[in-house]
Enzyme design. Structure first.
Site, PDB file in Angstrom:
ATOM      1  N   ALA A  65       1.044  -1.177  -0.080  1.00 46.49           N
ATOM      2  CA  ALA A  65      -0.147   0.160   0.059  1.00 46.49           C
ATOM      3  C   ALA A  65       0.942   1.307   0.021  1.00 46.49           C
ATOM      4  O   ALA A  65       2.056   1.199   0.579  1.00 46.49           O
ATOM      5  CB  ALA A  65      -0.962   0.035   1.175  1.00 46.49           C
ATOM      6  N   GLY A 110       0.740  -4.825   1.124  1.00 45.40           N
ATOM      7  CA  GLY A 110      -0.377  -5.114   0.191  1.00 45.40           C
ATOM      8  C   GLY A 110      -0.134  -5.934  -1.220  1.00 45.40           C
ATOM      9  O   GLY A 110      -1.150  -6.391  -1.907  1.00 45.40           O
ATOM     10  N   GLU A 113      -0.206  -9.299  -0.363  1.00 47.28           N
ATOM     11  CA  GLU A 113      -1.686  -9.670  -0.090  1.00 47.28           C
ATOM     12  C   GLU A 113      -2.629  -9.675  -1.648  1.00 47.28           C
ATOM     13  O   GLU A 113      -3.336 -10.582  -1.768  1.00 47.28           O
ATOM     14  CB  GLU A 113      -2.464  -8.535   0.668  1.00 47.28           C
ATOM     15  N   GLU A 133       4.700  -4.731   7.353  1.00 48.10           N
ATOM     16  CA  GLU A 133       3.783  -3.908   8.049  1.00 48.10           C
ATOM     17  C   GLU A 133       4.323  -3.508   9.506  1.00 48.10           C
ATOM     18  O   GLU A 133       4.257  -2.292   9.975  1.00 48.10           O
ATOM     19  CB  GLU A 133       2.362  -4.129   7.964  1.00 48.10           C
TER      20      GLU A 133
HETATM   21  N1  CO8 Z   1       4.604   3.491  -0.884  1.00 49.00           N
HETATM   22  C1  CO8 Z   1       4.838   4.236  -1.398  1.00 49.00           C
HETATM   23  N2  CO8 Z   1       5.911   4.646  -1.988  1.00 49.00           N
HETATM   24  C2  CO8 Z   1       6.601   3.654  -2.516  1.00 49.00           C
HETATM   25  C3  CO8 Z   1       6.331   2.321  -1.743  1.00 49.00           C
HETATM   26  C4  CO8 Z   1       5.172   2.110  -0.873  1.00 49.00           C
HETATM   27  N3  CO8 Z   1       5.050   1.097  -0.404  1.00 49.00           N
HETATM   28  N4  CO8 Z   1       7.336   1.440  -1.911  1.00 49.00           N
HETATM   29  C5  CO8 Z   1       8.266   1.982  -2.984  1.00 49.00           C
HETATM   30  N5  CO8 Z   1       8.045   3.170  -2.783  1.00 49.00           N
HETATM   31  C6  CO8 Z   1       8.576   4.287  -3.650  1.00 49.00           C
HETATM   32  C7  CO8 Z   1       9.955   4.814  -2.833  1.00 49.00           C
HETATM   33  O1  CO8 Z   1       9.532   5.875  -1.938  1.00 49.00           O
HETATM   34  C8  CO8 Z   1      10.807   5.374  -4.110  1.00 49.00           C
HETATM   35  O2  CO8 Z   1      10.167   6.862  -4.220  1.00 49.00           O
HETATM   36  P1  CO8 Z   1      11.280   8.034  -4.703  1.00 49.00           P
HETATM   37  O3  CO8 Z   1      12.084   7.402  -5.760  1.00 49.00           O
HETATM   38  O4  CO8 Z   1      10.142   8.979  -5.003  1.00 49.00           O
HETATM   39  O5  CO8 Z   1      11.984   8.205  -3.559  1.00 49.00           O
HETATM   40  C9  CO8 Z   1      10.586   4.551  -5.048  1.00 49.00           C
HETATM   41  O6  CO8 Z   1       9.369   3.811  -4.724  1.00 49.00           O
HETATM   42  C10 CO8 Z   1      11.643   3.569  -5.192  1.00 49.00           C
HETATM   43  O7  CO8 Z   1      11.626   2.891  -4.409  1.00 49.00           O
HETATM   44  P2  CO8 Z   1      13.282   2.765  -3.412  1.00 49.00           P
HETATM   45  O8  CO8 Z   1      14.080   3.984  -3.978  1.00 49.00           O
HETATM   46  O9  CO8 Z   1      12.762   2.527  -1.976  1.00 49.00           O
HETATM   47  O10 CO8 Z   1      13.890   1.254  -4.084  1.00 49.00           O
HETATM   48  P3  CO8 Z   1      14.817   0.216  -3.546  1.00 49.00           P
HETATM   49  O11 CO8 Z   1      15.037  -0.577  -4.617  1.00 49.00           O
HETATM   50  O12 CO8 Z   1      15.543   1.095  -2.636  1.00 49.00           O
HETATM   51  O13 CO8 Z   1      13.895  -0.460  -2.285  1.00 49.00           O
HETATM   52  C11 CO8 Z   1      11.916  -1.684  -1.566  1.00 49.00           C
HETATM   53  C12 CO8 Z   1      12.921  -1.462  -2.864  1.00 49.00           C
HETATM   54  C13 CO8 Z   1      12.932  -2.630  -0.643  1.00 49.00           C
HETATM   55  C14 CO8 Z   1      10.778  -2.242  -2.006  1.00 49.00           C
HETATM   56  C15 CO8 Z   1      11.590  -0.162  -0.590  1.00 49.00           C
HETATM   57  O14 CO8 Z   1      10.956   0.690  -1.629  1.00 49.00           O
HETATM   58  C16 CO8 Z   1      10.347  -0.465   0.285  1.00 49.00           C
HETATM   59  O15 CO8 Z   1      10.714  -1.141   1.582  1.00 49.00           O
HETATM   60  N6  CO8 Z   1       9.251  -0.166   0.012  1.00 49.00           N
HETATM   61  C17 CO8 Z   1       8.202  -0.347   1.032  1.00 49.00           C
HETATM   62  C18 CO8 Z   1       7.829  -1.614   1.034  1.00 49.00           C
HETATM   63  C19 CO8 Z   1       6.589  -1.783   2.236  1.00 49.00           C
HETATM   64  O16 CO8 Z   1       6.792  -1.559   3.631  1.00 49.00           O
HETATM   65  N7  CO8 Z   1       5.474  -2.279   1.954  1.00 49.00           N
HETATM   66  C20 CO8 Z   1       4.264  -2.256   2.810  1.00 49.00           C
HETATM   67  C21 CO8 Z   1       3.669  -1.081   2.742  1.00 49.00           C
HETATM   68  S1  CO8 Z   1       2.128  -1.123   4.196  1.00 49.00           S
HETATM   69  C22 CO8 Z   1       1.071  -2.129   3.382  1.00 49.00           C
HETATM   70  O17 CO8 Z   1       1.368  -2.516   2.230  1.00 49.00           O
HETATM   71  C23 CO8 Z   1      -0.013  -2.250   4.291  1.00 49.00           C
HETATM   72  C24 CO8 Z   1      -1.349  -2.907   3.306  1.00 49.00           C
HETATM   73  C25 CO8 Z   1      -2.393  -2.795   4.098  1.00 49.00           C
HETATM   74  C26 CO8 Z   1      -3.075  -1.432   4.031  1.00 49.00           C
HETATM   75  C27 CO8 Z   1      -4.384  -1.341   5.069  1.00 49.00           C
HETATM   76  C28 CO8 Z   1      -4.869   0.134   4.904  1.00 49.00           C
HETATM   77  C29 CO8 Z   1      -4.939   0.825   6.149  1.00 49.00           C
END
Ligand code: CO8
Length: 259
Positions: A65, A110, A113, A133
Site C-alpha cells: 500500500a 499489500g 496480499e 507492516e
Molecule cells: N509506498 C509508497 N512509495 C513506495 C512504496 C510504498 N509502499 N514502496 C516504494 N515506494 C517508492 C519509494 O519511496 C521510491 O520513491 P522515490 O523514488 O520518489 O524516493 C520509489 O518507490 C523506489 O523505491 P526505493 O528507492 O525505496 O527502491 P529500493 O530498491 O531502494 O527499495 C523496496 C525497494 C525494498 C521495495 C523499498 O521501496 C521498500 O521497502 N518499500 C516499502 C515496502 C513496504 O513497506 N510495503 C508495505 C507497505 S504497508 C502495506 O502494504 C499495508 C497494506 C494494508 C493497508 C491497509 C490500509 C490501512
C-alpha cells in the site's frame, strides 16, 4: 476504459492486467485500487476472456500500500482504506474466472496480499515476498493476516508477520506461497502457457472448480463435500459435459462452447 495506473490488455482469450505505477514500485493508493477493480470488472464482463493474469510493470509486482498516502490517516480513514482494498481483493478471489498472479518483483505488504487474493501465484526468480507492516507500526490490512496462514500455515504466517522478514522466490516456493519459480525473462511466457492450458478446458467446469474450492475451504468437510456434490451435479446440465464426455468416447478433442 480510462485507467491511470493499470494497463489492460487482451491476448486472445487471456486478459493481462498490469499494475503500472513503476515510479512508486506500483504502490497501491485508492486510485490504483479503483483501476485494478475496473480492469477486473472488464475481464469478468468480457465473454471472450477465460483467464486473467495479474502482474506489475518494472521491477515490482506491488511494493505495498502507498505509505505516503497512508502516512497521516486517522483511524477511521485507515479502516476505510483497509476495507476498500479488502473489497477489491475479495472481488478478485471470488470472481468466476481464474486469476493468476505473475509475480515479477517485489510483492510486499499489500502486494503480497494482492498476490494471495489470486487463485495461485507463479514467481520470477527476482521476486521478493513479505509482510513488512510491523516495521511501519501497522498490521497487514488487505487480508494478509487471514490469507497468509491459510496458505502457508499459522506458524510460518506469524513468523513472517512478526519479523517483517523479506523472503526470496525459492523460500516462497518452499513454504507453498507460490506454485513455481521461473527465470525472470521467461515469467510471462510460462504464465501465459499455464493460462492457455486452463483456457483450453471446459470453462464452466474450471469456474465450478474455483467455486467449489473457495466455498469448501470456508466450511467443515461434510458441508464441503455437499458443496462439491451439488456443483458436480449441476455440470450434468451443461453442453460442455456432454461434449467433453462424447469427445472422449469418440477419441477426439472436445470443442467446448462455454455452455
Ligand atoms: N509506498 C509508497 N512509495 C513506495 C512504496 C510504498 N509502499 N514502496 C516504494 N515506494 C517508492 C519509494 O519511496 C521510491 O520513491 P522515490 O523514488 O520518489 O524516493 C520509489 O518507490 C523506489 O523505491 P526505493 O528507492 O525505496 O527502491 P529500493 O530498491 O531502494 O527499495 C523496496 C525497494 C525494498 C521495495 C523499498 O521501496 C521498500 O521497502 N518499500 C516499502 C515496502 C513496504 O513497506 N510495503 C508495505 C507497505 S504497508 C502495506 O502494504 C499495508 C497494506 C494494508 C493497508 C491497509 C490500509 C490501512
Amino acid at each position: 476504459m480510462e485507467l491511470a495506473n493499470v494497463l489492460y490488455e487482451k491476448e486472445g482469450d487471456i486478459a493481462i492486467v498490469t499494475v503500472n505505477r513503476p515510479k512508486a514500485l506500483n504502490a497501491l493508493n485508492a486510485e490504483t485500487l479503483a483501476d485494478i477493480e475496473k480492469a477486473m470488472d472488464a475481464a469478468a464482463a468480457d465473454p471472450e476472456v477465460k483467464v486473467v493474469i495479474l502482474t506489475g510493470a518494472g521491477r515490482a509486482f506491488v511494493a505495498g500500500a502507498d505509505i505516503t498516502f497512508m502516512q497521516n490517516m486517522k483511524p477511521l480513514e485507515g479502516r476505510a482504506f483497509a476495507m476498500l482494498g479488502q473489497a477489491v481483493f475479495r472481488k478478485i478471489e471470488t470472481m468466476e474466472k481464474p486469476v493468476i498472479a505473475a509475480v515479477n518483483g517485489f510483492a510486499l505488504g499489500g502486494g503480497c496480499e494482492l498476490a494471495m487474493a489470486c487463485d495461485f501465484r507463479i514467481a520470477s526468480d527476482a521476486a521478493k515476498f513479505g509482510q513488512p507492516e510491523v516495521g511501519l507500526g501497522i498490521t497487514p490490512g488487505f487480508g494478509g493476516t487471514q490469507r497468509l496462514p491459510r496458505l502457508v500455515g499459522e506458524g510460518m504466517a506469524k513468523e513472517l508477520c512478526y519479523t517483517a522478514d523479506t523472503i526470496d522466490a525459492n523460500e516462497a516456493l518452499r513454504i507453498g506461497l507460490v506454485n513455481h519459480v521461473v527465470p525472470a525473462d521467461e515469467l510471462m511466457t510460462y504464465v501465459k502457457n499455464v493460462a492457455k492450458r486452463i483456457a483450453s478446458k471446459g470453462q464452466l467446469a474450471v469456474r465450478a472448480c474455483k467455486k467449489a474450492i473457495n466455498e469448501g475451504m470456508q466450511v467443515d468437510i461434510d458441508r464441503a463435500m455437499g458443496i462439491e456434490a451439488d456443483i458436480f451435479g449441476i455440470l450434468f446440465s451443461t453442453e460442455e459435459q456432454k461434449e467433453g464426455m462424447t469427445a472422449f468416447v469418440e477419441k477426439r478433442k472436445p470443442a467446448f462452447t462455454g455452455k
